[in-house]
Structure formats: structure tokens, C-alpha cells
Design an enzyme around this catalytic site. Structure first.
Site, PDB file in Angstrom:
ATOM      1  N   GLU A   1       0.298  -0.871  -9.306  1.00 52.31           N
ATOM      2  CA  GLU A   1       1.642  -1.438  -9.360  1.00 52.31           C
ATOM      3  C   GLU A   1       1.763  -2.515 -10.426  1.00 52.31           C
ATOM      4  OE1 GLU A   1       2.752  -1.264  -5.091  1.00 52.31           O
ATOM      5  OE2 GLU A   1       3.866  -3.076  -5.597  1.00 52.31           O
TER       6      GLU A   1
ATOM      7  N   ARG B   1       0.084   0.443   1.070  1.00 52.32           N
ATOM      8  CA  ARG B   1      -0.423  -0.055  -0.207  1.00 52.32           C
ATOM      9  C   ARG B   1      -0.796   1.141  -1.083  1.00 52.32           C
ATOM     10  NH1 ARG B   1       1.658  -4.163   0.850  1.00 52.32           N
ATOM     11  NH2 ARG B   1       0.760  -6.252   0.994  1.00 52.32           N
TER      12      ARG B   1
ATOM     13  N   HIS C   1       8.676  -1.142  -4.190  1.00 56.66           N
ATOM     14  CA  HIS C   1       8.042  -2.047  -3.198  1.00 56.66           C
ATOM     15  C   HIS C   1       9.087  -2.960  -2.537  1.00 56.66           C
ATOM     16  CE1 HIS C   1       3.941  -4.001  -2.083  1.00 56.66           C
ATOM     17  NE2 HIS C   1       4.806  -4.088  -1.081  1.00 56.66           N
TER      18      HIS C   1
HETATM   19  P1  NAP Z   1      -0.945  -3.997  11.635  1.00 55.64           P
HETATM   20  O1  NAP Z   1      -0.002  -4.241  12.764  1.00 55.64           O
HETATM   21  O2  NAP Z   1      -2.101  -4.923  11.467  1.00 55.64           O
HETATM   22  O3  NAP Z   1      -1.483  -2.487  11.775  1.00 55.64           O
HETATM   23  C1  NAP Z   1      -2.515  -2.023  10.974  1.00 55.64           C
HETATM   24  C2  NAP Z   1      -3.027  -0.680  11.477  1.00 55.64           C
HETATM   25  O4  NAP Z   1      -4.101  -0.276  10.600  1.00 55.64           O
HETATM   26  C3  NAP Z   1      -3.634  -0.705  12.881  1.00 55.64           C
HETATM   27  O5  NAP Z   1      -3.495   0.566  13.443  1.00 55.64           O
HETATM   28  C4  NAP Z   1      -5.105  -0.990  12.603  1.00 55.64           C
HETATM   29  O6  NAP Z   1      -5.985  -0.534  13.605  1.00 55.64           O
HETATM   30  C5  NAP Z   1      -5.330  -0.169  11.349  1.00 55.64           C
HETATM   31  N1  NAP Z   1      -6.441  -0.671  10.559  1.00 55.64           N
HETATM   32  C6  NAP Z   1      -6.800  -1.963  10.375  1.00 55.64           C
HETATM   33  N2  NAP Z   1      -7.895  -2.037   9.597  1.00 55.64           N
HETATM   34  C7  NAP Z   1      -8.229  -0.780   9.294  1.00 55.64           C
HETATM   35  C8  NAP Z   1      -9.273  -0.203   8.531  1.00 55.64           C
HETATM   36  N3  NAP Z   1     -10.195  -0.964   7.914  1.00 55.64           N
HETATM   37  N4  NAP Z   1      -9.346   1.133   8.437  1.00 55.64           N
HETATM   38  C9  NAP Z   1      -8.428   1.906   9.050  1.00 55.64           C
HETATM   39  N5  NAP Z   1      -7.399   1.423   9.791  1.00 55.64           N
HETATM   40  C10 NAP Z   1      -7.314   0.094   9.910  1.00 55.64           C
HETATM   41  O7  NAP Z   1      -0.199  -4.021  10.237  1.00 55.64           O
HETATM   42  P2  NAP Z   1       1.375  -3.800   9.947  1.00 55.64           P
HETATM   43  O8  NAP Z   1       2.121  -5.049  10.147  1.00 55.64           O
HETATM   44  O9  NAP Z   1       1.803  -2.557  10.631  1.00 55.64           O
HETATM   45  O10 NAP Z   1       1.303  -3.559   8.355  1.00 55.64           O
HETATM   46  C11 NAP Z   1       0.552  -2.493   7.800  1.00 55.64           C
HETATM   47  C12 NAP Z   1       0.494  -2.626   6.292  1.00 55.64           C
HETATM   48  O11 NAP Z   1       1.772  -2.309   5.744  1.00 55.64           O
HETATM   49  C13 NAP Z   1       0.209  -4.032   5.752  1.00 55.64           C
HETATM   50  O12 NAP Z   1      -1.176  -4.296   5.722  1.00 55.64           O
HETATM   51  C14 NAP Z   1       0.802  -3.999   4.365  1.00 55.64           C
HETATM   52  O13 NAP Z   1      -0.182  -3.604   3.427  1.00 55.64           O
HETATM   53  C15 NAP Z   1       1.875  -2.922   4.458  1.00 55.64           C
HETATM   54  N6  NAP Z   1       3.242  -3.440   4.306  1.00 55.64           N
HETATM   55  C16 NAP Z   1       4.006  -3.014   3.252  1.00 55.64           C
HETATM   56  C17 NAP Z   1       5.310  -3.447   3.126  1.00 55.64           C
HETATM   57  C18 NAP Z   1       6.191  -2.987   1.998  1.00 55.64           C
HETATM   58  O14 NAP Z   1       6.977  -3.778   1.498  1.00 55.64           O
HETATM   59  N7  NAP Z   1       6.114  -1.745   1.578  1.00 55.64           N
HETATM   60  C19 NAP Z   1       5.845  -4.351   4.059  1.00 55.64           C
HETATM   61  C20 NAP Z   1       5.041  -4.763   5.107  1.00 55.64           C
HETATM   62  C21 NAP Z   1       3.741  -4.295   5.217  1.00 55.64           C
HETATM   63  P3  NAP Z   1      -6.456  -1.502  14.811  1.00 55.64           P
HETATM   64  O15 NAP Z   1      -5.259  -1.621  15.707  1.00 55.64           O
HETATM   65  O16 NAP Z   1      -7.607  -0.796  15.411  1.00 55.64           O
HETATM   66  O17 NAP Z   1      -6.836  -2.826  14.164  1.00 55.64           O
HETATM   67  C1  GLV Z   2       4.541  -6.417   1.669  1.00 55.93           C
HETATM   68  O1  GLV Z   2       4.083  -5.519   1.046  1.00 55.93           O
HETATM   69  C2  GLV Z   2       3.834  -7.147   2.690  1.00 55.93           C
HETATM   70  O2  GLV Z   2       2.636  -6.908   2.885  1.00 55.93           O
HETATM   71  O3  GLV Z   2       4.481  -8.003   3.315  1.00 55.93           O
END
Ligand code: NAP
Ligand code: GLV
Length: 331
Positions: free
Chosen positions: A273, A244, A291
């Protein structure tokens, strides 16, 4: 179900709309809703579930007045929704985890390679007719194999990125909850045990050739990557952000890229954004994407399916299959 089960702020890709229409009545917003329009619609009592996009903001003031059963967000991230306020108001939130993990990790790797090897500059060079044959020092870039990737976060997308980076011969380090500490056990590391290394955030920042951000946007992660982080990075380092925009101080990033504090950046997301920080678009040492982390046809279809399944379950008074705040139901 009663009339007006679903308010859809932006139409979903196939099969999302078909699944919603088969389950109940659907109202689709005529155009992008303003915050006031969204608040009025939520307060009207006319809709049970809002099928929302990440640009639809559900703050506490809106949620405290809302007469809806739930929100189904067409994204895995849900920083556009005040989850504590939703829970306090018994509003269930669903998201679309898992199905976009590999696509987003592919994009993180794409950005690493594209910035390292100056892909966009090189493409522009050829298209503009400047290519006059092989040259020993034409468009020299950075190595990827043998270099060190630092992952901020070690959740689904970070792990999928680690898998790809290891296959490219990179050394992979991670910090699971930056800037704080949380020890990840060998059991939790699973397939990565002995192949990746946990580092404290300051050490991760200082040792990475590529620093890739994979944490959600929260109060704790806003401006996690700021001027002091840029000053601690190697001057040859490249920042990648597919998570993000507001996790990175974009104004400080532009300054760091301009004065050579760091070498480059690959971004899929922006602090405000779709606007870009002043000067960012003019920097040649960046690759800027709109994005599109999850933007493949099959992935968007699966996200639409999950989003619709969440919405239908909430409208029926059931727990959605992919709940963010299941505790909201017990309230
Ligand atoms: P995820 O599996 O929930 O992983 C999140 C990671 O961040 C875990 O390591 C978690 O630690 C850590 N975390 C959670 N809360 C935190 C906090 N308050 N401070 C610091 N670290 C924290 O999520 P994911 O599926 O990998 O997705 C991650 C992010 O990518 C999403 O939230 C979204 O914003 C973004 N995203 C972007 C796109 C795009 O189109 N560019 C697509 C998909 C996702 P723990 O394991 O200890 O909870
Ligand atoms: C995209 O940014 C998502 O969070 O799925």
C-alpha cells in the site's frame, strides 16, 4: 507533564488534537516522516509519546534505541509496530479496538455486494452513456442470499460481518485462527451458536462462495491466501480482504483473477500500500477501495478520542485504557 509530551506524525480528527493539546505539549510533523526521521525523533528524548498511523513503521532496531514511553496507534491493527521489541524496551502501545468494528463489517458487506452485482462496472456503464434500456442479460452477476460466506478469523469484525451476512440469508462458516486450528466453544460462540459453523481452513477455502479475511497481519498470516489457496477455491468464488494487504499474495491473486481460477475480488487493503500489484487495476472483476474500512465521521472521531486517551495516559505514566502490551509497564 514536561515539554514535548506528544509527537503526532499525522494530525488526528476532532476531538483528538484538542484532547492532546489540553493535556500537554504537542509537536505535529510537518509532513509524512521517513523512517530515519521517525527513528531520530524517537531517539532524541524530546518526546514521551508518539501518536502514530499505521504507515509509521516501528521496527526492533528503532525501538531498541527509542527513548519514548509509548506509542498510541490510530488504528485497531498494530502490525506496523514490533510489539515484542516495544515490550522488551518498556514501551507501551495503545490501539483503538471496537469503535470501528461495525463500519469495517459494513465495508466487507459492501464489497461482497459490489463485486457480486458488478456495481462499479454498472455505474461506469451508465455514466458512459451506454445504458439503452432494460435487457434480459445485461451485467448479470452472482447471488449473495443463499450462498456461503467463509470467514478467515472470528474476532470482532468477522462476527459483525457474520451478523450482516446471516441477515442476508447467507450460510456462514468460519476458521478462527487460520491456517491453524482452535476450537471455539459454544459459550464463546454466544449469539452465533447453532447459526454459524466452524470449519478447518482447507474446508473453509474449498466450500466458500465468498471468502472474507479478518485476521491481523502477523508472521503466521502473511500470504495466508496464496496460489495454493486460490487453486483450492471454487472457480465461482470471490475473495474479500478488509484486513491487511500482505495476508494475500497479490501477484498470485492477479493471476487467479485473470485465468478464472476465482471469479472476483473486493479489496480495501493492498500488499504494498498504496501501490497495486501489476495488472490489478485493469481487472473488471474487482472492486478496489483505498483503505476506508473505518472511514465514517463518527467512527474516526471515536478512534481519535481513544487514541488521544491512550496517549495522555501513557504520558502520565498510567496504563492506557486500550493497551496492546500491558505487560510492558511491569518491566
Ligand atoms: P480481533 O477482534 O482481534 O480478531 C482477530 C481474529 O484473528 C481472531 O479470530 C483471532 O483469533 C485471529 N488471529 C489472531 N492472531 C492470529 C494469528 N497469528 N493467526 C491467525 N489468526 C489469528 O480483530 P478485529 O478487530 O476483528 O480486526 C481484525 C483486523 O482487521 C485488524 O487486525 C486490522 O488489521 C484489520 N482492520 C482493517 C480495517 C480497514 O480499514 N480496512 C479496519 C479495522 C481493522 P483468536 O480469537 O484465537 O485470537
Ligand atoms: C485500520 O486499518 C485499522 O487497523 O484500524
Amino acid at each position: 507533564m514536561t515539554a514535548a509530551d506528544f509527537l503526532v506524525t499525522t494530525p488526528l480528527p476532532d476531538p483528538g488534537m484538542r484532547l492532546l493539546e489540553a493535556a500537554g505539549s504537542v509537536t505535529v510533523a510537518a509532513s509524512r516522516m521517513t523512517r530515519a526521521e521517525l527513528a531520530d525523533a524517537c531517539e532524541s528524548g524530546d518526546y514521551r509519546v508518539v501518536v502514530a498511523q499505521l504507515q509509521d513503521e516501528f521496527d526492533a532496531a528503532l525501538l531498541d534505541r527509542a527513548k519514548i514511553a509509548g506509542i498510541s496507534n490510530f488504528a485497531v491493527g498494530y502490525n506496523n509496530i514490533d510489539i515484542a521489541a516495544a515490550t522488551a524496551n518498556s514501551i507501551i502501545v495503545g490501539n483503538t479496538p471496537g469503535v470501528l468494528t461495525d463500519a469495517t463489517a459494513d465495508l466487507a458487506l459492501l464489497l461482497i455486494l459490489a463485486v457480486a452485482r458488478r456495481c462499479v462496472e454498472a455505474d461506469t456503464f451508465v455514466r458512459s452513456g451506454k445504458f439503452s434500456g432494460w435487457e434480459p442479460e445485461l451485467l448479470l452477476g452472482h447471488d449473495v442470499s443463499g450462498r456461503t460466506l467463509g470467514l478467515a478469523g472470528f474476532g470482532r469484525i468477522a462476527r459483525a460481518t457474520a451478523r450482516r451476512a446471516l441477515a442476508f440469508g447467507m450460510t456462514v462458516n468460519f476458521s478462527p485462527r487460520p491456517p491453524g486450528e482452535r476450537v471455539v466453544s459454544t459459550e464463546e460462540l454466544g449469539e452465533f451458536a447453532g447459526r454459524v459453523h466452524q470449519l478447518a481452513w482447507p474446508e473453509l477455502v474449498a466450500t466458500s462462495d465468498y471468502l472474507s479475511v479478518h485476521v491481523p497481519l502477523t508472521d503466521e498470516t502473511r500470504h495466508l491466501v496464496d496460489e495454493s489457496v486460490f487453486r483450492s477455491m471454487k472457480s465461482s468464488a470471490i475473495l474479500i480482504n478488509t484486513a491487511r494487504g500482505p495476508i494475500v499474495d497479490e501477484t498470485a491473486l492477479v493471476a487467479a483473477l485473470r485465468d478464472g481460477t476465482i471469479a472476483g475480488a473486493g479489496l480495501d487493503v493492498y500488499e504494498d500500500e498504496p501501490r497495486l500489484a501489476a495488472g490489478l487495476a485493469a481487472l473488471p472483476n474487482t472492486v478496489l477501495l483505498p483503505h476506508i474500512g473505518s472511514a465514517t465521521v463518527p467512527v474516526r472521531a471515536e478512534m481519535a478520542r481513544r487514541c488521544a486517551e491512550n496517549a495522555v495516559a501513557i504520558a502520565r505514566g498510567e496504563l492506557p485504557p486500550y493497551p496492546v502490551n500491558p505487560e510492558a509497564r511491569a518491566r
